[in-house]
Write a protein that holds these residues in place. Structure first.
Motif, PDB file in Angstrom:
ATOM      1  N   ALA A   1       0.783  -1.010   0.011  1.00 51.62           N
ATOM      2  CA  ALA A   1       0.007   0.023  -0.041  1.00 51.62           C
ATOM      3  C   ALA A   1       0.927   1.324  -0.006  1.00 51.62           C
ATOM      4  O   ALA A   1       2.061   1.104   0.551  1.00 51.62           O
TER       5      ALA A   1
ATOM      6  N   LYS B   1       0.528   4.869   1.500  1.00 50.51           N
ATOM      7  CA  LYS B   1      -0.396   5.711   2.372  1.00 50.51           C
ATOM      8  C   LYS B   1       0.233   6.979   2.860  1.00 50.51           C
ATOM      9  O   LYS B   1       1.558   6.887   3.344  1.00 50.51           O
ATOM     10  N   ASN B   2      -0.330   8.228   2.601  1.00 52.32           N
ATOM     11  CA  ASN B   2       0.265   9.350   2.973  1.00 52.32           C
ATOM     12  C   ASN B   2       1.748   9.842   2.417  1.00 52.32           C
ATOM     13  O   ASN B   2       2.725  10.311   3.436  1.00 52.32           O
TER      14      ASN B   2
ATOM     15  N   HIS C   1       8.397   7.681   6.244  1.00 50.57           N
ATOM     16  CA  HIS C   1       7.480   8.280   5.198  1.00 50.57           C
ATOM     17  C   HIS C   1       7.959   7.635   3.831  1.00 50.57           C
ATOM     18  O   HIS C   1       8.952   7.433   3.369  1.00 50.57           O
TER      19      HIS C   1
ATOM     20  N   ARG D   1       0.123  14.954   0.321  1.00 52.38           N
ATOM     21  CA  ARG D   1       0.669  13.613   0.749  1.00 52.38           C
ATOM     22  C   ARG D   1      -0.458  12.755  -0.074  1.00 52.38           C
ATOM     23  O   ARG D   1      -1.522  13.080  -0.308  1.00 52.38           O
ATOM     24  N   TYR D   2       0.089  11.859  -0.640  1.00 52.87           N
ATOM     25  CA  TYR D   2      -0.629  10.890  -1.741  1.00 52.87           C
ATOM     26  C   TYR D   2      -0.948   9.642  -1.128  1.00 52.87           C
ATOM     27  O   TYR D   2      -0.178   8.782  -0.532  1.00 52.87           O
ATOM     28  N   THR D   3      -2.235   8.964  -1.283  1.00 54.91           N
ATOM     29  CA  THR D   3      -2.610   7.533  -0.899  1.00 54.91           C
ATOM     30  C   THR D   3      -3.082   7.044  -2.079  1.00 54.91           C
ATOM     31  O   THR D   3      -3.803   7.622  -2.915  1.00 54.91           O
TER      32      THR D   3
ATOM     33  N   ASN E   1      -4.882   3.980  -3.819  1.00 56.74           N
ATOM     34  CA  ASN E   1      -5.764   3.006  -3.161  1.00 56.74           C
ATOM     35  C   ASN E   1      -5.760   1.598  -4.113  1.00 56.74           C
ATOM     36  O   ASN E   1      -6.637   1.705  -4.872  1.00 56.74           O
TER      37      ASN E   1
ATOM     38  N   THR F   1      -5.272  -5.302  -1.498  1.00 55.54           N
ATOM     39  CA  THR F   1      -4.182  -5.721  -0.829  1.00 55.54           C
ATOM     40  C   THR F   1      -4.010  -7.330  -1.258  1.00 55.54           C
ATOM     41  O   THR F   1      -3.083  -7.868  -0.964  1.00 55.54           O
TER      42      THR F   1
ATOM     43  N   THR G   1      -5.924   9.605  -3.831  1.00 55.83           N
ATOM     44  CA  THR G   1      -6.432  10.786  -3.027  1.00 55.83           C
ATOM     45  C   THR G   1      -4.927  11.588  -2.256  1.00 55.83           C
ATOM     46  O   THR G   1      -4.076  10.945  -1.953  1.00 55.83           O
TER      47      THR G   1
ATOM     48  N   ASP H   1      -4.075  14.732   0.742  1.00 55.60           N
ATOM     49  CA  ASP H   1      -4.445  15.279   2.031  1.00 55.60           C
ATOM     50  C   ASP H   1      -5.247  16.653   1.909  1.00 55.60           C
ATOM     51  O   ASP H   1      -5.689  16.978   2.859  1.00 55.60           O
TER      52      ASP H   1
END
Length: 903
Positions: A668, A670-671, A772, A842-844, A846, A849, A863, A865
């Motif tokens: 994944a 995330k952020n 990070h 900050r990038y997530t 999706n 899993t 997405t 932040d």
């Protein structure tokens, strides 16, 4: 090899190929025996993929459905159908060969730690590894330059060469060609290329993937070959089929004949511009038409070599009588050539222009009348920015005026004519904007071609006879692709004149084109740097990206070898060769370009009398004997390599640390922070460590901390076997443009949480220490240029988890996948700017899993932040690439497969 004939799905078309005088050559899988009219319309390049799929069909790695997809190419290729491909062999050169052998050695260690037989890690496909002796041009204008540079290379690279010599004994099925033999692509063309294999009684076409994008040079010989990343090549070596998208094929028709005085380089720069404009990324280009018979094999190889510069996977020239004549010229036996012709004719893979041609289907069509090609060069920063010679002076002045960009330097009007006077070893000297300070006859593109090499010699001769001389402050060099070039330059008597103009032999291998220009004289460097002069390099190479040739030459032009000599004599790129004299001769009269330029007939006469088959035979017989410096290297005989923790050249990579038999699954994101924010046309030269190691860089700091003196830094290329140095050199190009820096150019970025400006490596280290993940934002054609595995390995080691770009160059996208980095494309019409992304978000990403819930090419939501989601296309293009991602990369996937197959 394929499964036994009795079990083979296509055993019914296994056919015997008889010899004319009785007996047989062997057996082959016959395409005509399929009796399928679709095959007659297939491009020749696709027929090679088809034969490989049929021969290797086991309904497991290669299925009958895969074969059908290729036969139905006209309908399936527009749909981006996935096929497996098993090349006949793999080609490595030393810069990429070292990390490949490092990875193989590390894989053996990993196998041993998993309790499996480490000897399972061996090339299963023939591997040709050419130590092509990439020469740093320390010594240039000297009669003993080649010996001096060779001694310097061995003193610097003894450890690297010794490691490869260990590999040649530790691994089976690996041929190592020692240093000093020639550049990898020319050795491949003149010696290694088989055209047709005959192995264990089964005949099949030669095909090759190599760890250098200019592997495509072999396409001129009718051998399907292209560049892949080192990771892809390693998997192929280990028996994995290459997963590829069945390519479209652009049919490029050639008619007419080149005019007198027009060179193969002029032709290739014209073709490069046409194909870049047409758009051929990810496609094959196949040349055909009555103009083919007028092109020598060397001319074809020159065009094929430039495939990466026009963006194609390959530029293919099917085998015809010109190919057969070249095979004989280069010392292949009459019996071998007869076998090649018999097989290719029997399998409908030979073009006979004396017979009516069957119309083949192509995805799109281009046509060029060779008589319309005119003398030209390309630059000042990209290989496809062609400039007709007659327009060069006006184009140069436009570049001085234009804003900074691919065709601009933004030099104020009042400063454009300034002349900088300086002292050069006691004699007065001067340079200005456009002054040529490097003139190099270099690179595999042109040094495979006797007509342009002997043409350069004739220009030097005419200039000498008229009393013209290259100014001593111009760094001139001659780096042919093989020893054969030296033999015919000596045979013709032209080497003497090249020497008189400063073009002494410096070595056989990559030089200026890869950034191994060596230092300029201190007085020249100071004159350029202190006065902000836009100095020029003119080289017969194929790469002129900014910052690549030399840090102090901001304008770099690609030209034919004879034009390199002409520009060296003129001393400036700002000249109109039609109207302005190059200089004043010994009789006090002005000498013009036309006075020193040879006719096509003059060149052909010298080629005919001086390029002889015995030259090729004697040059390549010497390969098996090695050379004294190589033969004196002593290496251990152990199966597992004994890693030296203090070595700054060879280091055990961390890819398999704590590896278990269970795949880690999709990761994944995330952020994540954006570590770099790029625009369009970021090349692998910008990303991958290349050229010299800058004295203030993180890599320099690492070496100094380990007691390495600055003069022994060597190049990034020579240290590709050490991941610690390569990680520090990733994104370290001095000309890289990162939007975070607001117009400032260079290898730094902003650490978003603190706003600190740091070297990219230091910022990456800080992000990792803080826990990070990072991503990269980019524009169009991300990763264009050479197929550099370190352009993917480096970002992975820096902690980059994904790259979001408008588009990717084919090889680089594949390499990112191979290292477990997620490639994502913005939707058509969108990019970071249109979506309002600054890179400070900050990038997530999706992603499911469970790997079974991910499919090639699916939409993925990203997405940020600041609450702005956007949709991207997931650029895992095949199911096999998803499997690599599931395993954390291609090499762990191979290890688990090999370990699992015996437990």
């Amino acid at each position: 090899m394929a499964t036994a004939a009795a079990e083979h799905p296509f055993k019914t078309i296994l056919t015997t190929l008889p010899k004319h005088g009785g007996g047989e050559y062997g057996k082959f899988y016959s395409l005509p025996a399929l009796n399928d009219p679709r095959i007659d319309k297939l491009p020749y390049s696709i027929r090679i993929l088809l034969e490989s799929a049929i021969r290797n069909c086991d309904n497991f790695q290669v299925t009958q459905n895969d074969v059908e997809k290729i036969i139905d190419w006209e309908n399936t290729s527009p749909k981006l159908a996935e096929i497996p491909f098993k090349p006949a062999r793999v080609l490595l050169q030393d810069f990429t060969g070292v990390p490949a052998v490092v990875d193989l050695a590390a894989m053996r260690d990993a196998m041993a730690k998993l309790g499996s037989d480490a000897n399972k890690i061996n090339p299963l496909v023939p591997v040709d590894l050419v130590i092509d002796h990439s020469v740093q041009v320390d010594v240039a204008r000297s009669p003993n330059a080649v010996q001096s540079n060779m001694e310097l290379e061995f003193s610097r690279n003894k450890e690297r060469f010794g490691f490869l010599k260990w590999g040649s004994t530790a691994f089976h099925n690996m041929l190592v060609v020692p240093p000093g033999s020639g550049i990898v692509h020319q050795v491949n063309l003149e010696y290694l290329g088989r055209v047709v294999f005959n192995t264990d009684g089964i005949m099949y076409p030669d095909s090759v993937v190599g760890t250098d994008s200019h592997t495509t040079m072999i396409d001129g010989l009718g051998v399907a070959g292209w560049g892949v990343g080192g990771i892809e090549a390693e998997a192929t070596m280990l028996g994995q089929p290459m997963s590829m998208v069945l390519p479209g094929v652009v049919g490029f028709k050639l008619t007419g004949k080149l005019r007198s005085g027009v060179t193969a380089t002029d032709l290739v720069l014209t073709v490069t511009q046409m194909l870049r404009k047409h758009g051929v990324v990810g496609k094959f280009v196949e040349f055909y038409g009555e103009g083919m018979g007028k092109l020598s094999l060397a001319d074809r190889a020159t065009i094929a070599n430039m495939s990466p510069e026009y963006g194609a996977t390959m530029g293919f020239f099917p085998v015809d009588h010109v190919t057969l004549d070249y095979l004989k010229l280069t010392g292949r036996s009459d019996e071998t050539v007869a076998m090649i012709e018999a097989y290719l004719r029997a399998n409908n893979m030979f073009v006979d222009y004396s017979e009516p041609q069957t119309e083949r289907a192509y995805s799109s069509y281009l046509e060029l009348d060779l008589s319309e090609v005119e003398p030209c060069i390309s630059g000042p920063k990209r290989p496809h920015d062609r400039v007709p010679l007659r327009e060069m002076k006006s184009d140069w002045h436009a570049c001085l005026d234009n804003k900074v960009g691919f065709k601009g330097f933004a030099v104020p009007k009042e400063q454009q004519d300034k002349v900088v006077k300086f002292d050069f070893h006691g004699q007065p000297a001067e340079i200005k904007h456009g002054s040529v300070v490097i003139a190099a006859i270099t690179s595999c593109t042109n040094t495979s071609n006797p007509s342009v090499m002997l043409g350069a010699g004739l220009v030097a001769k005419k200039a000498c006879e008229l009393g013209l001389e290259v100014k001593p402050w111009v760094k001139t060099s001659l780096a042919p692709g093989s020893g054969v070039v030296t033999k015919y330059l000596l045979q013709s008597g032209l080497q003497e004149y090249l020497n008189n103009q400063g073009f002494h032999l410096v070595g056989y291998g990559c030089t200026t084109c890869i950034g191994n220009s060596g230092d300029l004289d201190e007085s020249v460097s100071a004159a350029i740097a202190d006065n902000d002069v836009v100095a020029a390099a003119v080289l017969s190479g194929n790469r002129n990206f900014e910052g690549r040739v030399h840090p102090l030459t901001r304008a770099n032009y690609l030209a034919s070898p004879p034009l390199v000599v002409a520009y060296a004599l003129a001393g400036t790129v700002g000249i109109d060769f039609e109207k302005e004299p190059i200089g004043v001769g010994k009789d006090g009269k002005e000498v013009f370009f036309r006075d020193i330029w040879p006719t096509t007939e003059e060149i052909a006469q010298v080629v005919q009398s001086c390029v002889l088959p015995d030259m090729f035979k004697s040059t390549y017989e010497a390969i098996t004997k090695g050379n004294p410096m190589w033969n004196q290297l002593t290496v251990p005989e152990a199966t597992l390599y004994s890693w030296d923790q203090s070595s700054t050249y060879i280091h055990e990579p961390p890819y398999f640390k704590d590896m278990t038999m269970s795949p880690p699954g999709p990761h994944a994101v995330k952020n994540a922070y954006c570590i770099l924010n790029f625009g369009d046309s970021i090349t692998t030269d910008h990303i991958s460590p290349a050229g010299s190691i800058h004295k203030d860089s993180p890599a320099a700091k690492y070496l100094l901390e380990r007691g390495v003196d600055r003069r022994d830094f060597n190049s990034y290329g020579s240290r590709r076997g050490n991941d610690e140095i390569m990680a520090r050199g990733t994104f370290a190009n001095i000309r890289i443009v990162n939007k975070f820096l607001n117009g400032e150019v260079g290898p730094k970025t902003i650490h978003v949480p603190t706003g600190e400006k740091l070297y990219v490596f230091d910022a990456a280290t800080k992000y990792k220490a803080e826990g990070h993940d990072t991503i990269v934002l980019a524009g169009a054609e991300y990763g264009s240029g050479s197929s550099r595995d370190w352009a993917a390995k480096g970002p992975m080691l820096l902690g980059v988890k994904a790259v979001i770009a408008k588009s990717f160059e084919r090889i680089h996208r594949s390499n990112l996948v191979g290292m477990g980095i997620i490639p994502l494309c913005f939707k058509a019409g969108e990019d970071a700017d249109s979506l309002g992304l600054t890179g400070h978000e900050r990038y997530t990403i999706n992603l499911p899993t469970d790997i079974s819930e991910i499919r090639p090419g699916q939409d993925v939501t990203v997405t940020t932040d600041n609450g702005k989601p956007f949709t991207c296309t997931l650029r895992f293009d095949t199911e096999v690439e998803l499997a690599y991602f599931n395993h954390g990369g291609i090499l762990p996937y191979v290890i688990r497969n090999l370990a699992g197959s015996q437990n």
